[in-house]
Design a protein around this motif. Structure first.
Motif, PDB file in Angstrom:
ATOM      1  N   ARG A 299       0.832  -1.216   0.000  1.00  0.00           N
ATOM      2  CA  ARG A 299       0.000   0.000   0.000  1.00  0.00           C
ATOM      3  C   ARG A 299       0.859   1.256   0.000  1.00  0.00           C
ATOM      4  N   LEU A 300       2.021   1.175   0.643  1.00  0.00           N
ATOM      5  CA  LEU A 300       2.937   2.317   0.721  1.00  0.00           C
ATOM      6  C   LEU A 300       4.061   2.213  -0.300  1.00  0.00           C
ATOM      7  N   GLY A 301       4.093   1.114  -1.039  1.00  0.00           N
ATOM      8  CA  GLY A 301       5.201   0.911  -1.963  1.00  0.00           C
ATOM      9  C   GLY A 301       6.530   0.854  -1.233  1.00  0.00           C
ATOM     10  N   THR A 302       6.537   0.212  -0.072  1.00  0.00           N
ATOM     11  CA  THR A 302       7.705   0.249   0.821  1.00  0.00           C
ATOM     12  C   THR A 302       8.055  -1.147   1.337  1.00  0.00           C
ATOM     13  N   ALA A 303       9.352  -1.419   1.440  1.00  0.00           N
ATOM     14  CA  ALA A 303       9.850  -2.627   2.097  1.00  0.00           C
ATOM     15  C   ALA A 303      10.799  -2.199   3.211  1.00  0.00           C
ATOM     16  N   VAL A 304      10.627  -2.802   4.394  1.00  0.00           N
ATOM     17  CA  VAL A 304      11.477  -2.490   5.537  1.00  0.00           C
ATOM     18  C   VAL A 304      12.234  -3.761   5.940  1.00  0.00           C
ATOM     19  N   TYR A 305      13.560  -3.667   5.978  1.00  0.00           N
ATOM     20  CA  TYR A 305      14.417  -4.793   6.326  1.00  0.00           C
ATOM     21  C   TYR A 305      14.989  -4.570   7.732  1.00  0.00           C
ATOM     22  N   GLY A 306      15.422  -5.667   8.380  1.00  0.00           N
ATOM     23  CA  GLY A 306      16.063  -5.514   9.674  1.00  0.00           C
ATOM     24  C   GLY A 306      16.268  -6.849  10.354  1.00  0.00           C
ATOM     25  N   ILE A 307      17.122  -6.849  11.378  1.00  0.00           N
ATOM     26  CA  ILE A 307      17.411  -8.058  12.149  1.00  0.00           C
ATOM     27  C   ILE A 307      17.276  -7.726  13.632  1.00  0.00           C
ATOM     28  N   SER A 308      16.396  -8.464  14.309  1.00  0.00           N
ATOM     29  CA  SER A 308      16.234  -8.274  15.745  1.00  0.00           C
ATOM     30  C   SER A 308      17.309  -9.032  16.511  1.00  0.00           C
ATOM     31  N   TYR A 309      17.541  -8.608  17.744  1.00  0.00           N
ATOM     32  CA  TYR A 309      18.487  -9.292  18.627  1.00  0.00           C
ATOM     33  C   TYR A 309      17.836 -10.552  19.201  1.00  0.00           C
ATOM     34  N   ASP A 310      18.626 -11.641  19.279  1.00  0.00           N
ATOM     35  CA  ASP A 310      18.172 -12.837  19.972  1.00  0.00           C
ATOM     36  C   ASP A 310      18.987 -13.078  21.242  1.00  0.00           C
ATOM     37  N   ARG A 311      19.848 -12.117  21.576  1.00  0.00           N
ATOM     38  CA  ARG A 311      20.647 -12.146  22.796  1.00  0.00           C
ATOM     39  C   ARG A 311      21.111 -10.723  23.094  1.00  0.00           C
ATOM     40  N   LYS A 312      21.713 -10.528  24.254  1.00  0.00           N
ATOM     41  CA  LYS A 312      22.068  -9.170  24.681  1.00  0.00           C
ATOM     42  C   LYS A 312      23.189  -8.557  23.851  1.00  0.00           C
ATOM     43  N   GLU A 313      24.118  -9.388  23.400  1.00  0.00           N
ATOM     44  CA  GLU A 313      25.256  -8.876  22.644  1.00  0.00           C
ATOM     45  C   GLU A 313      25.408  -9.632  21.334  1.00  0.00           C
ATOM     46  N   ILE A 314      25.650  -8.898  20.270  1.00  0.00           N
ATOM     47  CA  ILE A 314      25.958  -9.480  18.966  1.00  0.00           C
ATOM     48  C   ILE A 314      27.143  -8.703  18.413  1.00  0.00           C
ATOM     49  N   ARG A 315      28.269  -9.373  18.280  1.00  0.00           N
ATOM     50  CA  ARG A 315      29.497  -8.693  17.859  1.00  0.00           C
ATOM     51  C   ARG A 315      29.744  -8.771  16.348  1.00  0.00           C
ATOM     52  N   ASP A 316      28.914  -9.498  15.628  1.00  0.00           N
ATOM     53  CA  ASP A 316      29.083  -9.625  14.178  1.00  0.00           C
ATOM     54  C   ASP A 316      28.432  -8.445  13.456  1.00  0.00           C
ATOM     55  N   PRO A 317      29.037  -7.956  12.393  1.00  0.00           N
ATOM     56  CA  PRO A 317      28.456  -6.824  11.633  1.00  0.00           C
ATOM     57  C   PRO A 317      27.343  -7.296  10.699  1.00  0.00           C
ATOM     58  N   LEU A 318      26.239  -7.744  11.271  1.00  0.00           N
ATOM     59  CA  LEU A 318      25.177  -8.384  10.501  1.00  0.00           C
ATOM     60  C   LEU A 318      24.587  -7.482   9.417  1.00  0.00           C
ATOM     61  N   TYR A 319      24.516  -6.195   9.696  1.00  0.00           N
ATOM     62  CA  TYR A 319      23.871  -5.294   8.726  1.00  0.00           C
ATOM     63  C   TYR A 319      24.707  -5.084   7.469  1.00  0.00           C
ATOM     64  N   HIS A 320      25.980  -5.457   7.526  1.00  0.00           N
ATOM     65  CA  HIS A 320      26.824  -5.345   6.331  1.00  0.00           C
ATOM     66  C   HIS A 320      26.388  -6.314   5.241  1.00  0.00           C
ATOM     67  N   HIS A 321      25.630  -7.345   5.633  1.00  0.00           N
ATOM     68  CA  HIS A 321      25.248  -8.381   4.675  1.00  0.00           C
ATOM     69  C   HIS A 321      23.851  -8.158   4.110  1.00  0.00           C
ATOM     70  N   ILE A 322      23.188  -7.072   4.521  1.00  0.00           N
ATOM     71  CA  ILE A 322      21.839  -6.801   4.023  1.00  0.00           C
ATOM     72  C   ILE A 322      21.909  -5.714   2.950  1.00  0.00           C
ATOM     73  N   HIS A 323      21.239  -5.966   1.836  1.00  0.00           N
ATOM     74  CA  HIS A 323      21.196  -4.983   0.752  1.00  0.00           C
ATOM     75  C   HIS A 323      19.767  -4.837   0.259  1.00  0.00           C
ATOM     76  N   ALA A 324      19.444  -3.657  -0.199  1.00  0.00           N
ATOM     77  CA  ALA A 324      18.127  -3.426  -0.792  1.00  0.00           C
ATOM     78  C   ALA A 324      17.963  -4.334  -2.003  1.00  0.00           C
ATOM     79  N   ALA A 325      16.867  -5.091  -2.013  1.00  0.00           N
ATOM     80  CA  ALA A 325      16.678  -6.110  -3.059  1.00  0.00           C
ATOM     81  C   ALA A 325      15.703  -5.690  -4.138  1.00  0.00           C
ATOM     82  N   GLY A 326      15.238  -4.444  -4.098  1.00  0.00           N
ATOM     83  CA  GLY A 326      14.334  -3.973  -5.143  1.00  0.00           C
ATOM     84  C   GLY A 326      12.938  -4.552  -5.047  1.00  0.00           C
ATOM     85  N   LYS A 327      12.508  -4.912  -3.831  1.00  0.00           N
ATOM     86  CA  LYS A 327      11.178  -5.506  -3.666  1.00  0.00           C
ATOM     87  C   LYS A 327      10.059  -4.482  -3.780  1.00  0.00           C
ATOM     88  N   GLN A 328      10.370  -3.229  -3.407  1.00  0.00           N
ATOM     89  CA  GLN A 328       9.394  -2.143  -3.473  1.00  0.00           C
ATOM     90  C   GLN A 328      10.110  -0.863  -3.916  1.00  0.00           C
TER      91      GLN A 328
END
Length: 356
Positions: A119-148
């Motif tokens: 409806r908004l022509g929008t896609a929102v990506y993200g990764i939630s935490y499953d523990r208190k600390e995450i030391r890996d640069p997880l967001y470096h592996h996410i890219h806009a995929a052209g879904k919207q």
């Protein structure tokens, strides 16, 4: 499309535990979030982004009911929520099994989830935490995929223990906007592109400055999305550092009167008093009295003692202290030199105490 970006609300927190206003602050954090939901509705926002740490700890079922009701009052606003390091997704988290309103979309898990809002022509990506600390640069592996036509990254972190990232890598990831959480001070890292909303309300004495949320618009022209954002101050209170000057003639009562006059102007704000300047050798200030004057969160003594050279020479005749004072006896010292002289005397006095 109009959107709101908020982060680090920390519902359930009671800042400054043990101080008279602590319980009030806990209620005020909830009040601010309620006011924000009302603002979202009044502004007819299309999208409401929550970039982690909506709660200060694991949310209770009764708290999710309250939040879900608030979300139901803005049914025409799509809400996208992720979990941060404080309200991370435990296996038995109430987040996971809660029956949310139809306009609420949750980015749960670590499999690069994406919420599409046609409806908004929008896609929102993200990764939630499953523990208190995450030391890996997880967001470096996410890219806009052209879904919207419009693509947004919702991210929480930025330090070495909480999903570190490079701003340059995020900039090249193809997202039209990156909505950040975790750092409590608002900060626009790249104008109209990557920003921390900061905490909605200040949570401790280090959270000085303005707090609130980010409001923005996104317009699409062909394949290009034009984003405009602005930070909106919204907090009920602020932490303020107040400097009070001291000299060799200052008395306890005079200091208290200066503090009272300053505190009157601050109203509901929470203040850290910083005493600066030089004090007389025999001066003693009772800091406990300052906490009774108003919303005083902390008192820091940044003064140095103004040592009288002749008094030192008479009192410590025949010692290294007399020789040190004599070396400065005929000098007209600058403020910086006075501090250095005081530190030298204090070191000698401390050494003398230890040798007795």
């Amino acid at each position: 499309m109009r959107f709101f970006h908020v982060a680090d609300v920390h519902l359930g927190a009671e800042p400054d535990k043990g101080f008279p206003w602590s319980e009030d602050r806990g209620r005020e954090i909830w009040d601010s979030f309620r006011r924000l939901i009302q603002q979202v509705g009044e502004r007819k926002a299309d999208l409401f982004l929550i970039a982690g740490d909506l709660f200060h700890r694991q949310p209770l079922l009764k708290e999710l009911k309250e939040i879900n009701y608030l979300f139901s009052t803005i049914p025409h606003t799509e809400i996208v929520l992720m979990a941060g390091n404080h309200d991370y997704l435990k296996k038995d988290s109430c987040y996971l099994k809660y029956p949310w309103e139809p306009n609420v979309h949750c980015l749960w898990g670590r499999e690069e989830p994406c919420v599409e809002l046609p409806r908004l022509g929008t896609a929102v990506y993200g990764i939630s935490y499953d523990r208190k600390e995450i030391r890996d640069p997880l967001y470096h592996h996410i890219h806009a995929a052209g879904k919207q036509p419009i693509e947004i990254l919702l991210a929480h972190g930025g330090d070495e223990r909480h999903i570190p990232f490079s701003v340059q890598i995020l900039e090249r990831s193809g997202f039209d906007y990156v909505a950040l959480g975790h750092i409590h001070k608002p900060d626009i890292l790249i104008p109209d592109k990557i920003a921390y909303a900061g905490a909605l309300e200040p949570l401790d004495r280090n959270d000085t400055g303005s707090h609130g949320y980010i409001e923005g618009t996104i317009q699409t022209t062909g394949k290009k999305a034009e984003v405009k954002i602005q930070f909106v101050p919204f907090a009920l209170r602020a932490y303020r550092n107040l400097s009070i000057s001291v000299d060799e003639t200052t008395t306890q009562y005079e200091l208290e009167q200066k503090a009272v006059q300053m505190l009157k102007k601050e109203k509901q704000n929470l203040c850290c008093l910083k005493l600066e300047g030089s004090r007389a050798m025999d001066a003693f200030f009772d800091f406990n009295r300052f906490y009774k004057l108003g919303n005083v969160r902390d008192v820091q003594d940044m003064t140095h003692t103004s040592y009288q050279k002749e008094v030192l020479k008479q009192k410590y005749g025949g010692t290294l202290i007399e020789a040190y004072a004599e070396a400065f006896a005929h000098k007209n010292l600058t403020e910086k030199e006075k501090k250095a002289f005081a530190y030298g005397i204090e070191a000698l006095l401390e050494a003398r105490e230890e040798s007795l």
